[in-house]
Design a protein around this motif. Structure first.
Motif, PDB file in Angstrom:
ATOM      1  N   ALA A 198      -1.576 107.476  35.908  1.00  0.00           N
ATOM      2  CA  ALA A 198      -1.693 108.934  35.869  1.00  0.00           C
ATOM      3  C   ALA A 198      -2.069 109.472  37.249  1.00  0.00           C
ATOM      4  O   ALA A 198      -2.815 108.839  38.000  1.00  0.00           O
ATOM      5  CB  ALA A 198      -2.741 109.350  34.842  1.00  0.00           C
ATOM      6  N   THR A 199      -1.532 110.625  37.585  1.00  0.00           N
ATOM      7  CA  THR A 199      -1.804 111.216  38.889  1.00  0.00           C
ATOM      8  C   THR A 199      -1.757 112.732  38.768  1.00  0.00           C
ATOM      9  O   THR A 199      -1.416 113.279  37.706  1.00  0.00           O
ATOM     10  CB  THR A 199      -0.781 110.719  39.930  1.00  0.00           C
ATOM     11  OG1 THR A 199      -1.209 111.102  41.236  1.00  0.00           O
ATOM     12  CG2 THR A 199       0.614 111.287  39.667  1.00  0.00           C
ATOM     13  N   ALA A 200      -2.100 113.409  39.832  1.00  0.00           N
ATOM     14  CA  ALA A 200      -2.030 114.874  39.873  1.00  0.00           C
ATOM     15  C   ALA A 200      -0.953 115.287  40.871  1.00  0.00           C
ATOM     16  O   ALA A 200      -0.933 114.798  42.002  1.00  0.00           O
ATOM     17  CB  ALA A 200      -3.369 115.469  40.271  1.00  0.00           C
ATOM     18  N   LEU A 201      -0.056 116.144  40.426  1.00  0.00           N
ATOM     19  CA  LEU A 201       0.985 116.696  41.288  1.00  0.00           C
ATOM     20  C   LEU A 201       0.911 118.211  41.214  1.00  0.00           C
ATOM     21  O   LEU A 201       0.641 118.778  40.133  1.00  0.00           O
ATOM     22  CB  LEU A 201       2.368 116.219  40.853  1.00  0.00           C
ATOM     23  CG  LEU A 201       2.673 114.728  41.006  1.00  0.00           C
ATOM     24  CD1 LEU A 201       4.028 114.411  40.386  1.00  0.00           C
ATOM     25  CD2 LEU A 201       2.636 114.301  42.460  1.00  0.00           C
ATOM     26  N   THR A 202       1.164 118.860  42.325  1.00  0.00           N
ATOM     27  CA  THR A 202       1.153 120.328  42.348  1.00  0.00           C
ATOM     28  C   THR A 202       2.577 120.838  42.312  1.00  0.00           C
ATOM     29  O   THR A 202       3.362 120.600  43.241  1.00  0.00           O
ATOM     30  CB  THR A 202       0.437 120.838  43.614  1.00  0.00           C
ATOM     31  OG1 THR A 202      -0.905 120.347  43.627  1.00  0.00           O
ATOM     32  CG2 THR A 202       0.409 122.365  43.617  1.00  0.00           C
ATOM     33  N   PHE A 203       2.928 121.527  41.236  1.00  0.00           N
ATOM     34  CA  PHE A 203       4.242 122.164  41.137  1.00  0.00           C
ATOM     35  C   PHE A 203       4.172 123.245  40.077  1.00  0.00           C
ATOM     36  O   PHE A 203       3.283 123.246  39.222  1.00  0.00           O
ATOM     37  CB  PHE A 203       5.355 121.158  40.836  1.00  0.00           C
ATOM     38  CG  PHE A 203       5.245 120.419  39.523  1.00  0.00           C
ATOM     39  CD1 PHE A 203       6.033 120.773  38.435  1.00  0.00           C
ATOM     40  CD2 PHE A 203       4.367 119.360  39.371  1.00  0.00           C
ATOM     41  CE1 PHE A 203       5.954 120.089  37.231  1.00  0.00           C
ATOM     42  CE2 PHE A 203       4.285 118.655  38.182  1.00  0.00           C
ATOM     43  CZ  PHE A 203       5.078 119.021  37.104  1.00  0.00           C
ATOM     44  N   GLY A 204       5.088 124.179  40.140  1.00  0.00           N
ATOM     45  CA  GLY A 204       5.042 125.302  39.211  1.00  0.00           C
ATOM     46  C   GLY A 204       3.784 126.122  39.356  1.00  0.00           C
ATOM     47  O   GLY A 204       3.311 126.730  38.392  1.00  0.00           O
ATOM     48  N   GLY A 205       3.206 126.151  40.572  1.00  0.00           N
ATOM     49  CA  GLY A 205       2.034 126.973  40.825  1.00  0.00           C
ATOM     50  C   GLY A 205       0.745 126.443  40.253  1.00  0.00           C
ATOM     51  O   GLY A 205      -0.233 127.191  40.145  1.00  0.00           O
ATOM     52  N   ALA A 206       0.698 125.164  39.890  1.00  0.00           N
ATOM     53  CA  ALA A 206      -0.511 124.599  39.303  1.00  0.00           C
ATOM     54  C   ALA A 206      -0.629 123.129  39.644  1.00  0.00           C
ATOM     55  O   ALA A 206       0.366 122.457  39.920  1.00  0.00           O
ATOM     56  CB  ALA A 206      -0.498 124.785  37.787  1.00  0.00           C
ATOM     57  N   ILE A 207      -1.872 122.644  39.640  1.00  0.00           N
ATOM     58  CA  ILE A 207      -2.112 121.207  39.758  1.00  0.00           C
ATOM     59  C   ILE A 207      -2.022 120.632  38.353  1.00  0.00           C
ATOM     60  O   ILE A 207      -2.749 121.039  37.446  1.00  0.00           O
ATOM     61  CB  ILE A 207      -3.496 120.921  40.366  1.00  0.00           C
ATOM     62  CG1 ILE A 207      -3.610 121.545  41.759  1.00  0.00           C
ATOM     63  CG2 ILE A 207      -3.741 119.418  40.439  1.00  0.00           C
ATOM     64  CD1 ILE A 207      -4.996 121.462  42.350  1.00  0.00           C
ATOM     65  N   ARG A 208      -1.115 119.657  38.167  1.00  0.00           N
ATOM     66  CA  ARG A 208      -0.846 119.138  36.826  1.00  0.00           C
ATOM     67  C   ARG A 208      -1.126 117.636  36.786  1.00  0.00           C
ATOM     68  O   ARG A 208      -0.683 116.891  37.652  1.00  0.00           O
ATOM     69  CB  ARG A 208       0.604 119.408  36.428  1.00  0.00           C
ATOM     70  CG  ARG A 208       1.004 120.873  36.527  1.00  0.00           C
ATOM     71  CD  ARG A 208       2.439 121.112  36.113  1.00  0.00           C
ATOM     72  NE  ARG A 208       2.848 122.464  36.434  1.00  0.00           N
ATOM     73  CZ  ARG A 208       2.613 123.532  35.677  1.00  0.00           C
ATOM     74  NH1 ARG A 208       1.965 123.364  34.531  1.00  0.00           N
ATOM     75  NH2 ARG A 208       3.011 124.731  36.039  1.00  0.00           N
ATOM     76  N   THR A 209      -1.853 117.217  35.755  1.00  0.00           N
ATOM     77  CA  THR A 209      -2.039 115.796  35.507  1.00  0.00           C
ATOM     78  C   THR A 209      -0.821 115.285  34.765  1.00  0.00           C
ATOM     79  O   THR A 209      -0.451 115.809  33.710  1.00  0.00           O
ATOM     80  CB  THR A 209      -3.302 115.537  34.673  1.00  0.00           C
ATOM     81  OG1 THR A 209      -4.442 116.014  35.393  1.00  0.00           O
ATOM     82  CG2 THR A 209      -3.472 114.048  34.393  1.00  0.00           C
TER      83      THR A 209
END
Length: 316
Positions: A198-209
Motif C-alpha cells: 500500500a502507498t499514497a499517490l496524489t491525483f485527482g486533487g487528493a492524496i489517496r491511499t
C-alpha cells in the motif's frame, strides 16, 4: 437478418446501459442473457422493434453458436470473465463475429491478449478491457508514450465513483482479488498478500491511499509500455471519491530516470464504461483490425480523451 450488436448480459445494469446507448445511436441490437423473463423486462424499456431478445445457455455450444451468429459484434458484459468468457470467445471465433468484453480481471485480460496470434491467423478481432479499468489508465500510458521513448517503470492507479453496486461487479472483484497483490518485476509476474505494498499517490486533487491489485490495468499498462516494472493500484473498494468524479493516474519513469505523469478525470464510472464500450463496439463494425486488443489501444488516447465529461492532463 444479422443485427449490428449482441449485448450479452443486457438485463444487468451495465449491459442495459450499453444496449440503450447502442440503440440511441441507431444500432440494431440483440439483448441476450440467461434469464428470459429478465430479458423480456429489459426489452420492454425500448420502443417496439428496437431490439430483439435471445435467451442463451452458456453451457450449451449450440446456444452459444446461435448467439454469436446473431450479430456482427458481440459485447460481453457477464463476469467473472476469467471463468465465463472463454466459451463465448470460442463461439465468436467460429462464427467470425468480433468480440468485445468489459473484463478488468488481470487473468482474463491476459488470457485474451494471449490469443493474438490465433485471432490474426483466423482474421478475427478480440477486444478486452472496455471499461473504466483498464481503459482509463492505459489511455494515460499511451498519451505519455507519445512524447517519451523507453519506459523503465510504470505505475497506474484508479479511484472510481460508482452510482451502482452490482452483483456482477462484486463477483468479478471477489474472484480477481483471490490472486492477491500482483505486479511485474524485471519482467516477471510476482504475487504478494492482498494489501501488501500500500502507498499514497496524489491525483485527482487528493492524496489517496491505494493498494496493488490484480486488475486488467496491470496487463494493459505492461502491453502498452513494454516496461519491466509495472504496478497497478486502486483505491480500496467502497472508498469512493469526495468530489463525485472518477480519477485515473499514470506515472512513467523513462530509461534516463526521468518521471512523467498524466491524469484522467471523468464522471461516474459506469457512464465512462458505457461510453468506452459503445465507442469500441462502433469501431468494430468498420473493418476492425485482426488480433487481440485492449479497448484503449484500439481506440487511441485521443478518442478516449474525447469521451463525454472526460479530460486527460499531462504533468511533468
Amino acid at each position: 437478418m444479422c443485427s449490428d450488436f449482441v449485448v450479452l448480459g443486457a438485463s444487468g445494469t451495465t449491459g442495459g446501459l450499453i444496449a440503450e446507448e447502442l440503440v440511441r445511436q441507431g444500432g440494431r441490437v440483440v439483448v441476450a442473457g440467461r434469464d428470459a423473463a429478465r430479458l423480456a423486462r429489459t426489452a420492454a424499456r425500448f420502443e417496439s422493434g428496437a431490439v430483439s431478445v435471445l435467451a442463451v445457455d452458456l453451457a450449451d455450444p449450440a446456444s452459444l453458436a446461435a448467439m454469436a451468429g446473431a450479430g456482427k459484434v458481440l459485447v460481453n458484459t457477464v463476469g467473472p470473465f476469467t471463468r465465463l468468457s472463454p466459451s463465448v470467445v470460442a463461439a465468436c471465433l467460429d462464427a467470425g463475429t468480433a468480440y468485445l468484453d468489459l473484463a478488468n480481471e488481470r487473468a482474463a485480460v491476459r488470457a485474451l491478449l494471449d490469443r493474438d496470434a490465433e485471432a490474426r491467423e483466423r482474421g478475427a478481432t478480440l477486444v478486452t478491457g472496455a471499461g473504466f479499468g483498464p481503459a482509463a489508465t492505459e489511455a494515460l500510458v499511451l498519451a505519455l508514450l507519445k512524447a517519451e521513448v523507453g519506459a523503465a517503470a510504470v505505475k497506474v492507479a484508479t479511484a472510481t465513483h460508482s452510482a451502482y453496486d452490482t452483483d456482477g461487479v462484486r463477483g468479478s472483484v471477489t474472484e480477481a482479488m483471490a490472486e492477491g497483490a500482483t505486479s511485474y518485476r524485471a519482467g516477471e509476474l510476482v504475487r504478494a498478500p492482498l494489501g501488501e505494498g500500500a502507498t499514497a499517490l496524489t491525483f485527482g486533487g487528493a492524496i489517496r491511499t491505494v493498494i496493488p491489485v490484480p486488475a486488467g490495468d496491470l496487463e494493459a499498462a505492461r502491453e502498452a509500455s513494454g516496461a519491466p516494472e509495472v504496478t497497478a493500484y486502486a483505491a480500496p473498494r467502497g472508498s469512493g471519491t469526495s468530489d463525485g468524479r472518477s480519477h485515473a493516474y499514470a506515472e512513467l519513469t523513462d530509461t534516463d530516470g526521468r518521471m512523467h505523469t498524466a491524469e484522467l478525470t471523468t464522471g461516474e464510472g459506469f457512464a465512462f464504461t458505457t461510453a468506452v464500450a459503445t465507442a469500441t463496439a462502433a469501431r468494430l463494425l468498420d473493418s476492425p483490425p485482426p488480433g487481440a486488443w485492449t479497448a484503449a489501444r484500439l481506440l487511441g488516447a485521443e478518442l478516449v480523451a474525447s469521451l463525454p465529461d472526460t479530460k486527460i492532463q499531462l504533468g511533468r
